[in-house]
Design a protein around this motif. Structure first.
Motif, PDB file in Angstrom:
ATOM      1  N   LEU A  75       0.846  -1.181   0.000  1.00  0.00           N
ATOM      2  CA  LEU A  75       0.000   0.000   0.000  1.00  0.00           C
ATOM      3  C   LEU A  75       0.884   1.234   0.000  1.00  0.00           C
ATOM      4  CD1 LEU A  75      -2.632  -0.985   2.730  1.00  0.00           C
ATOM      5  CD2 LEU A  75      -3.013  -0.926   0.259  1.00  0.00           C
ATOM      6  N   ASN A  76       0.595   2.158  -0.886  1.00  0.00           N
ATOM      7  CA  ASN A  76       1.364   3.394  -0.968  1.00  0.00           C
ATOM      8  C   ASN A  76       0.423   4.574  -1.135  1.00  0.00           C
ATOM      9  OD1 ASN A  76       3.315   1.195  -2.315  1.00  0.00           O
ATOM     10  ND2 ASN A  76       4.537   2.783  -1.318  1.00  0.00           N
ATOM     11  N   GLY A  77       0.603   5.564  -0.289  1.00  0.00           N
ATOM     12  CA  GLY A  77      -0.221   6.763  -0.365  1.00  0.00           C
ATOM     13  C   GLY A  77       0.644   8.002  -0.475  1.00  0.00           C
ATOM     14  N   ASN A  78       0.148   8.998  -1.147  1.00  0.00           N
ATOM     15  CA  ASN A  78       0.898  10.248  -1.255  1.00  0.00           C
ATOM     16  C   ASN A  78      -0.058  11.441  -1.312  1.00  0.00           C
ATOM     17  OD1 ASN A  78       0.412   9.046  -3.955  1.00  0.00           O
ATOM     18  ND2 ASN A  78       1.220  10.981  -4.685  1.00  0.00           N
ATOM     19  N   LEU A  79       0.373  12.496  -0.654  1.00  0.00           N
ATOM     20  CA  LEU A  79      -0.344  13.764  -0.632  1.00  0.00           C
ATOM     21  C   LEU A  79       0.587  14.839  -1.168  1.00  0.00           C
ATOM     22  CD1 LEU A  79      -2.635  15.725   0.296  1.00  0.00           C
ATOM     23  CD2 LEU A  79      -1.472  15.814   2.513  1.00  0.00           C
ATOM     24  N   SER A  80       0.135  15.561  -2.172  1.00  0.00           N
ATOM     25  CA  SER A  80       0.933  16.627  -2.774  1.00  0.00           C
ATOM     26  C   SER A  80       0.075  17.882  -2.862  1.00  0.00           C
ATOM     27  CB  SER A  80       1.422  16.218  -4.173  1.00  0.00           C
ATOM     28  OG  SER A  80       2.215  17.245  -4.746  1.00  0.00           O
ATOM     29  N   THR A  81       0.500  18.944  -2.183  1.00  0.00           N
ATOM     30  CA  THR A  81      -0.269  20.181  -2.160  1.00  0.00           C
ATOM     31  C   THR A  81       0.616  21.361  -2.554  1.00  0.00           C
ATOM     32  OG1 THR A  81       0.218  20.636   0.171  1.00  0.00           O
ATOM     33  CG2 THR A  81      -1.721  19.295  -0.311  1.00  0.00           C
ATOM     34  N   TYR A  82      -0.030  22.427  -3.006  1.00  0.00           N
ATOM     35  CA  TYR A  82       0.719  23.631  -3.347  1.00  0.00           C
ATOM     36  C   TYR A  82      -0.125  24.865  -3.027  1.00  0.00           C
ATOM     37  CZ  TYR A  82      -2.208  23.715  -7.564  1.00  0.00           C
ATOM     38  OH  TYR A  82      -3.277  23.739  -8.425  1.00  0.00           O
ATOM     39  N   ALA A  83       0.567  25.964  -2.760  1.00  0.00           N
ATOM     40  CA  ALA A  83      -0.054  27.272  -2.548  1.00  0.00           C
ATOM     41  C   ALA A  83       0.889  28.311  -3.139  1.00  0.00           C
ATOM     42  CB  ALA A  83      -0.304  27.535  -1.068  1.00  0.00           C
ATOM     43  N   PHE A  84       0.472  28.927  -4.229  1.00  0.00           N
ATOM     44  CA  PHE A  84       1.304  29.895  -4.948  1.00  0.00           C
ATOM     45  C   PHE A  84       0.699  31.289  -4.811  1.00  0.00           C
ATOM     46  CE2 PHE A  84       2.270  26.231  -8.076  1.00  0.00           C
ATOM     47  CZ  PHE A  84       3.198  25.710  -7.185  1.00  0.00           C
ATOM     48  N   TYR A  85       1.546  32.246  -4.469  1.00  0.00           N
ATOM     49  CA  TYR A  85       1.125  33.636  -4.343  1.00  0.00           C
ATOM     50  C   TYR A  85       1.851  34.471  -5.399  1.00  0.00           C
ATOM     51  CZ  TYR A  85       0.736  38.359  -2.329  1.00  0.00           C
ATOM     52  OH  TYR A  85       0.513  39.694  -2.139  1.00  0.00           O
ATOM     53  N   LYS A  86       1.102  35.367  -6.046  1.00  0.00           N
ATOM     54  CA  LYS A  86       1.693  36.222  -7.066  1.00  0.00           C
ATOM     55  C   LYS A  86       0.981  37.565  -7.063  1.00  0.00           C
ATOM     56  CE  LYS A  86       4.066  37.331 -10.821  1.00  0.00           C
ATOM     57  NZ  LYS A  86       5.515  37.576 -10.801  1.00  0.00           N
ATOM     58  N   LYS A  87       1.728  38.643  -6.832  1.00  0.00           N
ATOM     59  CA  LYS A  87       1.158  39.986  -6.887  1.00  0.00           C
ATOM     60  C   LYS A  87       2.263  40.969  -7.246  1.00  0.00           C
ATOM     61  CE  LYS A  87      -1.793  43.258  -4.449  1.00  0.00           C
ATOM     62  NZ  LYS A  87      -2.536  43.555  -3.192  1.00  0.00           N
ATOM     63  N   ASN A  88       2.032  41.679  -8.342  1.00  0.00           N
ATOM     64  CA  ASN A  88       3.028  42.628  -8.847  1.00  0.00           C
ATOM     65  C   ASN A  88       4.368  41.911  -9.042  1.00  0.00           C
ATOM     66  OD1 ASN A  88       1.046  44.637  -8.712  1.00  0.00           O
ATOM     67  ND2 ASN A  88       1.549  45.095  -6.583  1.00  0.00           N
ATOM     68  N   LYS A  89       5.412  42.356  -8.379  1.00  0.00           N
ATOM     69  CA  LYS A  89       6.734  41.736  -8.538  1.00  0.00           C
ATOM     70  C   LYS A  89       7.021  40.673  -7.482  1.00  0.00           C
ATOM     71  CE  LYS A  89       9.057  45.564 -10.888  1.00  0.00           C
ATOM     72  NZ  LYS A  89      10.279  46.426 -10.921  1.00  0.00           N
ATOM     73  N   HIS A  90       6.078  40.456  -6.592  1.00  0.00           N
ATOM     74  CA  HIS A  90       6.291  39.513  -5.500  1.00  0.00           C
ATOM     75  C   HIS A  90       5.676  38.149  -5.828  1.00  0.00           C
ATOM     76  CE1 HIS A  90       7.638  42.719  -2.748  1.00  0.00           C
ATOM     77  NE2 HIS A  90       6.696  43.457  -3.322  1.00  0.00           N
ATOM     78  N   SER A  91       6.388  37.086  -5.474  1.00  0.00           N
ATOM     79  CA  SER A  91       5.871  35.725  -5.615  1.00  0.00           C
ATOM     80  C   SER A  91       6.307  34.899  -4.418  1.00  0.00           C
ATOM     81  CB  SER A  91       6.366  35.081  -6.919  1.00  0.00           C
ATOM     82  OG  SER A  91       7.779  34.947  -6.906  1.00  0.00           O
ATOM     83  N   TRP A  92       5.463  33.941  -4.056  1.00  0.00           N
ATOM     84  CA  TRP A  92       5.754  33.065  -2.923  1.00  0.00           C
ATOM     85  C   TRP A  92       5.178  31.696  -3.243  1.00  0.00           C
ATOM     86  CZ3 TRP A  92       3.142  33.283   2.553  1.00  0.00           C
ATOM     87  CH2 TRP A  92       3.838  32.420   3.422  1.00  0.00           C
ATOM     88  N   ASN A  94       4.842  27.640  -2.424  1.00  0.00           N
ATOM     89  CA  ASN A  94       4.932  26.665  -1.331  1.00  0.00           C
ATOM     90  C   ASN A  94       4.425  25.311  -1.819  1.00  0.00           C
ATOM     91  OD1 ASN A  94       5.363  28.604   1.192  1.00  0.00           O
ATOM     92  ND2 ASN A  94       3.803  29.529  -0.105  1.00  0.00           N
ATOM     93  N   THR A  95       5.185  24.261  -1.540  1.00  0.00           N
ATOM     94  CA  THR A  95       4.762  22.899  -1.872  1.00  0.00           C
ATOM     95  C   THR A  95       5.016  21.991  -0.673  1.00  0.00           C
ATOM     96  OG1 THR A  95       6.924  22.306  -2.823  1.00  0.00           O
ATOM     97  CG2 THR A  95       5.242  23.181  -4.333  1.00  0.00           C
ATOM     98  N   LEU A  96       4.128  21.034  -0.472  1.00  0.00           N
ATOM     99  CA  LEU A  96       4.270  20.039   0.589  1.00  0.00           C
ATOM    100  C   LEU A  96       3.958  18.672   0.011  1.00  0.00           C
ATOM    101  CD1 LEU A  96       4.613  19.154   3.560  1.00  0.00           C
ATOM    102  CD2 LEU A  96       2.159  19.620   3.875  1.00  0.00           C
ATOM    103  N   ASP A  97       4.910  17.744   0.154  1.00  0.00           N
ATOM    104  CA  ASP A  97       4.731  16.367  -0.316  1.00  0.00           C
ATOM    105  C   ASP A  97       4.898  15.414   0.862  1.00  0.00           C
ATOM    106  OD1 ASP A  97       4.497  16.592  -3.334  1.00  0.00           O
ATOM    107  OD2 ASP A  97       6.355  17.682  -3.001  1.00  0.00           O
ATOM    108  N   ILE A  98       3.939  14.527   1.025  1.00  0.00           N
ATOM    109  CA  ILE A  98       3.995  13.499   2.069  1.00  0.00           C
ATOM    110  C   ILE A  98       3.748  12.145   1.421  1.00  0.00           C
ATOM    111  CG2 ILE A  98       2.967  12.637   4.197  1.00  0.00           C
ATOM    112  CD1 ILE A  98       2.161  15.473   4.882  1.00  0.00           C
ATOM    113  N   ASN A  99       4.689  11.236   1.592  1.00  0.00           N
ATOM    114  CA  ASN A  99       4.580   9.887   1.029  1.00  0.00           C
ATOM    115  C   ASN A  99       4.722   8.859   2.142  1.00  0.00           C
ATOM    116  OD1 ASN A  99       5.182  11.621  -1.209  1.00  0.00           O
ATOM    117  ND2 ASN A  99       5.670   9.824  -2.409  1.00  0.00           N
TER     118      ASN A  99
END
Length: 309
Positions: A75-92, A94-99
């Motif tokens: 049995l193998n499970g994986n969770l992959s999430t992301y949250a990307f921020y973008k405004k004007n010249k700023h970017s942030w 974020n990624t989280l991977d759990i296996n």
């Protein structure tokens, strides 16, 4: 009197004509298609999502002449999430991977075959069309106890949560020629190796000094990222991290490379293939005396469920 009646009739006619014109204009306005000015739009500052996947494989043998395990389950499970921020010249970004993976066979018993927590957070400030200046933070560890096994099946305790854990802080420059590929480079990166477990730190596991719980390194870092969603059915994701420690054996470059291919067969059924490779000169758990580094390779092919959100 005639003049007054004439004026009333004239005003009434003008009023009717004005009302008719108003009705016509209202009708035109109701039928008119409104097109937004492209310069007058509000873009999303956050983009979030990910997927959850679960793969399973089971087999059993009875009176099988070719031999093999009577029972096997993986049995193998994986969770992959992301949250990307973008405004004007700023970017942030974020990624989280759990296996997490588990296997059980008649001959080997129960074993963990995958366990990984990987968090990446990257801030960027645009200084050019394809260049960002910023910083990257990375945390890697696992959730449960891990063991190494010899040829006779004897196991040796080798890892646990925060034993090891790798924390990396890296200011640098990012080159992003297109939406699919990026390269982050830093000549001045600090990396901490954490070994919280007393029994592992007492033998100097993962490069920490004997009896210590952490080791600080200073060196150069590079991270290459590629993600391509060819179509709704097929996607490929790859990340290659390279690190060289200036203070000790700078030519022995540590490597961390992950690859994942997803092929969607139905709405929820997906064929997944992952290939991971790690080389860390401080991880000396291999060889005849379990004192040598080696390339760690993990390859997994699974058929299971994958849900995007």
């Amino acid at each position: 009197m005639k003049k007054i009646l004439f004026m009333v009739a004239l005003l009434s006619s003008l009023t009717v004509l004005a009302q008719d014109e108003t009705v016509k204009n209202l009708k035109k306005d109701s039928e008119r298609q409104i097109n937004k000015d492209p310069n007058d739009t509000t873009t999303k500052t956050w983009k979030m999502g990910g997927f959850i996947g679960l793969n399973a494989a089971q087999g059993s043998l009875s009176n099988w002449a070719a031999g093999g395990d009577k029972f096997s389950l993986a049995l193998n499970g994986n969770l992959s999430t992301y949250a990307f921020y973008k405004k004007n010249k700023h970017s942030w970004d974020n990624t989280l991977d759990i296996n997490l993976g588990y296997m059980n066979t008649t001959s080997l018993g129960s074993r963990k075959n995958d366990d990984r927590i990987d968090l990446v957070s990257k801030y960027g400030y645009a200084i050019g069309e394809k260049w960002n200046a910023g910083a990257l933070f990375n945390f890697r560890s696992q959730m449960f106890k891990g063991y190494t096994y010899d040829n006779d099946g004897n196991r040796t305790f080798s890892s646990n949560f925060l034993s090891p854990a790798y924390v990396l802080l890296s200011p640098g420059l990012e080159w992003k020629p297109n939406k699919d590929f990026s390269v982050f480079l830093s000549p001045a990166t600090v990396r901490w190796t954490i070994v919280r477990n007393d029994s592992l730190s007492s033998v100097g596991a993962y490069g920490v000094d004997t009896g210590r719980h952490a080791k600080t390194e200073f060196g150069a870092f590079a991270s290459l990222n590629y993600f391509k969603e060819v179509n709704k059915m097929f996607s490929y994701r790859s990340r290659l991290d390279l690190y060289a420690n200036y203070l000790e054996k700078p030519k022995n470059v540590d490597l961390y490379w992950t690859n994942m291919i997803n092929m969607k067969l139905t709405k929820y059924l997906t064929l997944t293939y992952s290939l991971d490779m790690i080389y860390d000169d401080d991880v000396r758990l291999f060889g005849a005396n379990n004192e040598s580094p080696a390339a760690q390779i993990k390859s997994m092919l699974g058929l299971g469920f994958l849900v995007k959100f």
